[in-house]
Design a protein around this motif. Sequence first.
Motif, PDB file in Angstrom:
ATOM      1  N   GLY A   1      58.730  15.545-106.358  1.00  0.00           N
ATOM      2  CA  GLY A   1      57.979  15.750-105.542  1.00  0.00           C
ATOM      3  C   GLY A   1      57.146  16.441-106.113  1.00  0.00           C
TER       4      GLY A   1
ATOM      5  N   VAL B   1      49.803  28.151 -97.486  1.00  0.00           N
ATOM      6  CA  VAL B   1      51.381  29.573 -98.262  1.00  0.00           C
ATOM      7  C   VAL B   1      50.175  30.087 -98.708  1.00  0.00           C
TER       8      VAL B   1
ATOM      9  N   GLY C   1      52.474  17.883-105.155  1.00  0.00           N
ATOM     10  CA  GLY C   1      51.621  17.711-104.533  1.00  0.00           C
ATOM     11  C   GLY C   1      50.978  19.362-104.490  1.00  0.00           C
TER      12      GLY C   1
ATOM     13  N   GLN D   1      58.740  31.428-105.676  1.00  0.00           N
ATOM     14  CA  GLN D   1      57.973  31.288-105.712  1.00  0.00           C
ATOM     15  C   GLN D   1      57.050  32.464-105.260  1.00  0.00           C
TER      16      GLN D   1
ATOM     17  N   PHE E   1      54.700  16.505 -97.523  1.00  0.00           N
ATOM     18  CA  PHE E   1      55.585  18.157 -97.494  1.00  0.00           C
ATOM     19  C   PHE E   1      54.849  18.648 -96.874  1.00  0.00           C
TER      20      PHE E   1
ATOM     21  N   MET F   1      54.377  34.936-105.595  1.00  0.00           N
ATOM     22  CA  MET F   1      53.245  35.205-106.126  1.00  0.00           C
ATOM     23  C   MET F   1      53.011  36.904-104.639  1.00  0.00           C
TER      24      MET F   1
ATOM     25  N   VAL G   1      48.860  23.097-103.581  1.00  0.00           N
ATOM     26  CA  VAL G   1      49.841  23.908-102.521  1.00  0.00           C
ATOM     27  C   VAL G   1      48.929  24.389-101.355  1.00  0.00           C
TER      28      VAL G   1
ATOM     29  N   GLU H   1      61.977  24.286-109.564  1.00  0.00           N
ATOM     30  CA  GLU H   1      60.695  23.946-109.283  1.00  0.00           C
ATOM     31  C   GLU H   1      59.782  24.382-109.653  1.00  0.00           C
TER      32      GLU H   1
ATOM     33  N   PHE I   1      54.685  21.523 -97.783  1.00  0.00           N
ATOM     34  CA  PHE I   1      54.032  23.234 -98.064  1.00  0.00           C
ATOM     35  C   PHE I   1      53.467  23.050 -98.659  1.00  0.00           C
ATOM     36  N   THR I   2      52.704  21.274 -99.841  1.00  0.00           N
ATOM     37  CA  THR I   2      51.526  20.743-100.380  1.00  0.00           C
ATOM     38  C   THR I   2      50.775  19.716 -98.931  1.00  0.00           C
TER      39      THR I   2
ATOM     40  N   ALA J   1      51.993  21.983-106.793  1.00  0.00           N
ATOM     41  CA  ALA J   1      53.518  22.618-107.575  1.00  0.00           C
ATOM     42  C   ALA J   1      54.377  21.571-107.598  1.00  0.00           C
ATOM     43  N   ILE J   2      55.491  21.500-108.035  1.00  0.00           N
ATOM     44  CA  ILE J   2      56.458  20.934-108.153  1.00  0.00           C
ATOM     45  C   ILE J   2      58.192  20.552-108.058  1.00  0.00           C
ATOM     46  N   GLY J   3      58.773  19.673-107.313  1.00  0.00           N
ATOM     47  CA  GLY J   3      60.138  20.120-107.023  1.00  0.00           C
ATOM     48  C   GLY J   3      61.271  18.734-107.282  1.00  0.00           C
ATOM     49  N   ILE J   4      61.950  19.072-108.797  1.00  0.00           N
ATOM     50  CA  ILE J   4      62.621  17.908-109.048  1.00  0.00           C
ATOM     51  C   ILE J   4      63.783  18.748-108.443  1.00  0.00           C
ATOM     52  N   GLY J   5      64.944  17.523-108.475  1.00  0.00           N
ATOM     53  CA  GLY J   5      65.983  17.870-108.391  1.00  0.00           C
ATOM     54  C   GLY J   5      66.995  17.113-109.278  1.00  0.00           C
TER      55      GLY J   5
HETATM   56  C1  2NL Z   1      61.502  17.372-103.478  1.00  0.00           C
HETATM   57  C2  2NL Z   1      59.837  17.896-103.795  1.00  0.00           C
HETATM   58  C3  2NL Z   1      59.347  19.883-103.871  1.00  0.00           C
HETATM   59  C4  2NL Z   1      57.637  21.820-103.120  1.00  0.00           C
HETATM   60  C5  2NL Z   1      58.559  21.030-103.925  1.00  0.00           C
HETATM   61  C6  2NL Z   1      56.406  24.044-103.436  1.00  0.00           C
HETATM   62  C7  2NL Z   1      56.496  25.404-103.267  1.00  0.00           C
HETATM   63  C8  2NL Z   1      55.178  26.307-103.074  1.00  0.00           C
HETATM   64  C9  2NL Z   1      54.674  25.923-102.898  1.00  0.00           C
HETATM   65  C10 2NL Z   1      53.919  24.413-102.115  1.00  0.00           C
HETATM   66 CL1  2NL Z   1      55.591  27.734-103.616  1.00  0.00          CL
HETATM   67  N1  2NL Z   1      54.715  23.333-103.093  1.00  0.00           N
HETATM   68  N2  2NL Z   1      57.208  22.869-103.598  1.00  0.00           N
HETATM   69  C11 2NL Z   1      56.353  21.492-103.350  1.00  0.00           C
HETATM   70  C12 2NL Z   1      56.681  19.492-103.712  1.00  0.00           C
HETATM   71  C13 2NL Z   1      57.879  19.465-104.134  1.00  0.00           C
HETATM   72  O1  2NL Z   1      59.705  19.162-104.035  1.00  0.00           O
HETATM   73  O2  2NL Z   1      61.859  16.555-103.794  1.00  0.00           O
HETATM   74  N3  2NL Z   1      62.277  18.103-104.625  1.00  0.00           N
HETATM   75  C14 2NL Z   1      63.540  17.485-104.507  1.00  0.00           C
END
Ligand code: 2NL
Length: 340
Positions: free
Chosen positions: A284, A292, A286, A175, A250, A179, A288, A212, A252-253, A307-311
Amino acid sequence: MDILKDLEAIKKNFETETEKCADMKQLENVRTAFLGRKGELNNILKNISSLSSDEKRVVGKQANTLKNEFTARLSGLREELMDSRSDAETDGTDVTLPGIRPHLGAIHPLTKTLSRINNIFISMGFRIAEGTEIETEFYNFEALNIPLDHPSRDAFDTFYVDEKYLLRSHTSNVQIHVMEQQQPPIQVIMPGRVYRPDAVDATHSFMFHQVEGLMVAEDISFSDLKGVLLDFCKSMFGEDIKMRLRPHFFPFTEPSAEVDISCIMCKGKGCRVCSGNGWLEILGAGMVNPKVFEAVGYDTGKYTGSAIGIGAERIAMLLYGIEDIRLFYENDIRFLGQFA
Ligand code: 2NL
């Protein structure tokens, strides 16, 4: 009548010749010699016109009988020869044995899950971006508001290749590159491998796969994020799934949330899979953190983002009822074969 004697002779001759037949080729030769267009029987019948009608009847009948006898004898002989064909003739191959089934491969359950996740986001208008697994501290930590002295860095502090490079702990590094290279609006997902210093057990691995997602524009709100999340959950787990957000942290969010869905096994009643509470944590997300945006030079007064983060392993384990994350990486054909 000479002609009947001739027929008698042909019959004897046929018997001698068939006795000598040892293979299909000889059998075919005998057939042409006696029954063929220019064969012995036809030769006799050629001269039949010079006979009286009484004689014609007798000779014709006898010739016909012979023809039938010969045909029956030859087809019997053909069967015998087929049965006794030597290995040399058949190449040692028993063509009556059942065939050998070819071994068909199948798509790995994790790959299947990743494609499904990707396709759901593509259908919502996201594009896929990819980056490198080896990254600098700036792209993996500093730009994401995880400074050197911050305690949250411990959870991500990962495998260093040398002083400068390390294995990324999330795909967020991609990301940052995206950006840096373009101005909003941005709507991208980044699938890929990530590495964390976690002790390996049934639900943790030092390497796993993330997808993500990032949306940045002039007026992205938390409800936009919620809409995307709900759409994703329903596409992945079914229309009647329920979703809830819990506050979380987090770096980053801000604000951040963990996203739960109603348990796909018990539909929320409480079971072993959801530890009795009816909810499953799946990802997870949130808004941004403006820090960032500062790191990539975006105007924080103008743009907001989510932003989203998926495992991916977590999702695949829920979808397929897999209870140990290590099964994904062991290449055991008994495990993989169950997803063919
Ligand atoms: C999780 C949670 C997350 C993000 C990843 C992200 C990236 C940028 C800016 C802001 Cl560049 N956020 N990524 C945001 C929230 C959660 O991952 O548990 N991942 C397995």
